[in-house]
Design a protein around this motif. Structure first.
Motif, short mmCIF file in Angstrom:
data_model
loop_
_atom_site.label_atom_id
_atom_site.label_comp_id
_atom_site.label_asym_id
_atom_site.label_seq_id
_atom_site.Cartn_x
_atom_site.Cartn_y
_atom_site.Cartn_z
N LYS A 24 0.85 -1.18 0.00
CA LYS A 24 0.00 0.00 0.00
C LYS A 24 0.89 1.24 0.00
O LYS A 24 1.92 1.27 0.64
N PHE A 25 0.46 2.25 -0.74
CA PHE A 25 1.15 3.53 -0.71
C PHE A 25 0.96 4.15 0.67
O PHE A 25 -0.13 4.06 1.24
N GLN A 26 2.00 4.77 1.19
CA GLN A 26 1.94 5.36 2.52
C GLN A 26 1.81 6.87 2.45
O GLN A 26 2.50 7.52 1.67
N ILE A 27 0.94 7.40 3.31
CA ILE A 27 0.71 8.84 3.37
C ILE A 27 1.09 9.32 4.77
O ILE A 27 0.59 8.80 5.77
N LEU A 76 -2.43 5.30 6.02
CA LEU A 76 -1.94 6.49 6.71
C LEU A 76 -0.93 6.07 7.76
O LEU A 76 -1.18 5.14 8.52
N LEU A 77 0.19 6.77 7.79
CA LEU A 77 1.15 6.58 8.86
C LEU A 77 0.62 7.32 10.08
O LEU A 77 -0.30 8.13 9.99
N SER A 78 1.21 7.09 11.23
CA SER A 78 0.81 7.84 12.43
C SER A 78 0.93 9.32 12.13
O SER A 78 1.96 9.77 11.62
N PRO A 79 -0.11 10.09 12.44
CA PRO A 79 -0.07 11.51 12.10
C PRO A 79 1.01 12.26 12.87
O PRO A 79 1.31 11.95 14.02
N ILE A 80 1.60 13.22 12.21
CA ILE A 80 2.54 14.14 12.83
C ILE A 80 1.70 15.37 13.19
O ILE A 80 1.14 16.01 12.29
N HIS A 81 1.60 15.68 14.47
CA HIS A 81 0.65 16.69 14.92
C HIS A 81 1.22 18.10 15.00
O HIS A 81 0.54 19.01 15.46
N PRO A 125 10.80 6.53 3.51
CA PRO A 125 9.97 7.68 3.15
C PRO A 125 8.56 7.28 2.74
O PRO A 125 8.37 6.27 2.05
N PRO A 126 7.59 8.08 3.18
CA PRO A 126 6.22 7.84 2.70
C PRO A 126 6.13 8.20 1.22
O PRO A 126 6.99 8.90 0.68
N ASP A 127 5.09 7.72 0.58
CA ASP A 127 4.89 8.03 -0.83
C ASP A 127 4.38 9.46 -1.02
O ASP A 127 4.69 10.11 -2.02
N ALA A 149 12.93 14.54 -3.61
CA ALA A 149 11.97 14.01 -4.58
C ALA A 149 10.60 13.72 -3.96
O ALA A 149 9.74 13.14 -4.62
N ALA A 150 10.38 14.17 -2.73
CA ALA A 150 9.11 13.89 -2.04
C ALA A 150 7.93 14.48 -2.79
O ALA A 150 8.02 15.54 -3.40
N VAL A 151 6.81 13.77 -2.72
CA VAL A 151 5.54 14.26 -3.25
C VAL A 151 4.81 14.88 -2.05
O VAL A 151 4.51 14.19 -1.08
#
Length: 120
Positions: free
Chosen positions: A7-10, A34-39, A58-60, A86-88
């Protein structure tokens, strides 16, 4: 590759609870997780450690909220770009004024999403 079910990671940064919940619903019905949210926004040297950890796996996609503090959101995007060129990165905001969109794009965002998100 047959059978690849990755799965693509967000990664989300400073998203409000309603938007985070909606994004989670949308992600669960697609090939995203979804990865654990960064608050909080990246603000100081300690946050560079967080970004360096993200470099290892790195997340996608990053989704950065531009509503709470647009200046800190822009700085966060710049820091992500420094660590992961190169991050999206998607900006998320309830505002759709051209100046806000241009500022997000100039900071390094690839896309601009207007809240509330709608599944289409």
């Amino acid at each position: 590759m047959a059978g690849n079910s990755r799965k693509f990671q967000i990664a989300t940064i400073s998203l409000d609870p309603e938007t985070l919940e909606k994004l989670g619903e949308m992600a669960s019905s697609a090939s995203y997780s979804l990865l654990s949210p960064i608050h909080h926004y990246a603000a100081d040297a300690n946050d560079l450690i967080l970004l360096e950890n993200l470099r290892r796996t790195p997340p996608d996609i990053f989704v950065v909220d531009f509503d709470a503090n647009p200046d800190r959101a822009r700085r966060t995007v710049h820091q992500i770009r420094d660590v992961l060129p190169a991050a999206v990165i998607f900006a998320a905001s309830s505002k759709s004024e051209p100046e806000q969109i241009i500022n997000a794009m100039r900071s390094g965002c690839s896309e601009y999403l207007v809240k509330p998100f709608e599944q289409g």
